[in-house]
Design a protein around this motif. Structure first.
Motif, PDB file in Angstrom:
ATOM      1  N   ASP A 173       0.828  -1.201   0.000  1.00  0.00           N
ATOM      2  CA  ASP A 173       0.000   0.000   0.000  1.00  0.00           C
ATOM      3  C   ASP A 173       0.866   1.256   0.000  1.00  0.00           C
ATOM      4  O   ASP A 173       0.554   2.244  -0.686  1.00  0.00           O
ATOM      5  CB  ASP A 173      -0.947   0.006   1.197  1.00  0.00           C
ATOM      6  N   ASP A 177       0.922   4.174  -2.874  1.00  0.00           N
ATOM      7  CA  ASP A 177       0.724   5.573  -2.471  1.00  0.00           C
ATOM      8  C   ASP A 177       1.839   6.471  -3.010  1.00  0.00           C
ATOM      9  O   ASP A 177       1.602   7.610  -3.414  1.00  0.00           O
ATOM     10  CB  ASP A 177       0.685   5.692  -0.939  1.00  0.00           C
ATOM     11  N   ARG A 244      -6.077   8.554   6.215  1.00  0.00           N
ATOM     12  CA  ARG A 244      -6.771   7.787   5.172  1.00  0.00           C
ATOM     13  C   ARG A 244      -7.893   6.924   5.740  1.00  0.00           C
ATOM     14  O   ARG A 244      -8.791   6.510   5.007  1.00  0.00           O
ATOM     15  CB  ARG A 244      -5.775   6.901   4.426  1.00  0.00           C
TER      16      ARG A 244
END
Length: 278
Positions: A173, A177, A244
């Motif tokens: 992840d 990003d 997030r």
């Protein structure tokens, strides 16, 4: 807290030094042959370090020192942002990433590998990865840190797929990003190497420095991170880490709470400083 045994650190090719509020973990992979033959996976010992760090530590430097490129390495053009025209691929070993070579494992073991580096993003400390040399396979370790400073002549890659491993295990992840889905897919599936300069241009590094300037660049960043009051720095990092996960109204509420606490702490500190010594 007790630190990992010196024998375990040595077996994993790691060193740990603690000076005041800083801890420096060095992953030395200058000898690729020795790295491939490590009896103890580095990631497991890194997880132990995270569990054993005293609460006084505010900054962790993860120094990853690679060796010289292998003789059959096709040099990556450091001026090409994508590195597509002159790929570099060969000459690494599974041990650079800190994992065991691919072998059957239980879900629990894989889960432990995924979470082994999570402590590097804890809100109560900052972590900086410093990478130099031929460090193919070490990009996963660097991505687990908050910030990354790469030497311009470093070489890194997500090479795990060639060894039967998920290349960005635990940090996929973060990779997406930083560079976006397309570039993340390219790096993970092709396993192509990028130089430190290319990594900076892609967004994988926050700073890039020539070999002669690397130490100063790291020290400047470390000093800047340690300059603000610890309590507020911890709160700001936590705000960003969890942004997030929250809705926009929840994030605004969290920001407001931190701001009110910061103003209250500042007022108390100012009042205390104004009181003449008794």
């Amino acid at each position: 807290m007790l630190q990992p045994a010196a024998a375990d650190l040595a077996a994993a090719g790691l060193t740990l030094t603690i000076e005041g509020s800083r801890a420096t973990v060095t992953v030395d992979r200058q000898d690729r042959g020795a790295a491939c033959a490590r009896a103890v996976p580095a990631v497991g010992v890194l997880a132990d370090i995270g569990r054993c760090l005293p609460g006084s530590i505010r900054l962790v430097l993860l120094r990853i020192i690679g060796g010289l490129p292998p003789f059959d390495h096709v040099r990556v053009d450091p001026t090409a942002a994508g590195g597509r025209d002159r790929p570099g691929m060969a000459g690494d070993c599974p041990g650079m990433a800190g994992d065991c070579p691919a072998s059957p494992a239980s879900p629990g073991v894989v889960g432990d590998r995924q979470c082994a580096l999570d402590w590097l993003s804890r809100p109560d400390l900052f972590s900086i990865a410093v990478v130099s040399g031929w460090a193919v396979g070490a990009l996963r370790l660097a991505l687990a840190c908050d910030l990354r400073v790469f030497c311009a002549d470093a070489y890194l890659a997500m090479d795990g797929i060639r060894h039967g491993r998920v290349p960005a295990l635990g940090v996929s992840d973060t990779l997406v990003d930083l560079v976006g889905y397309g570039r993340a897919l390219d790096l993970c599936v092709t396993g192509r190497a990028v130089s430190g300069t290319q990594a900076y241009m892609l967004g994988l590094a926050d700073r890039v420095a020539a070999p002669v300037d690397l130490a100063d660049a790291v020290e400047d960043l470390a000093a800047a991170l340690l300059a603000p009051p610890r309590g507020l720095a911890v709160e700001v990092k936590a705000l960003l880490l969890h942004s997030r996960e929250r809705s926009r109204p929840d994030q605004r509420r969290a920001e407001r709470d931190v701001q009110l606490r910061a103003e209250r702490d500042t007022q108390l500190r100012t009042s205390a400083e104004a009181v003449p010594p008794g």
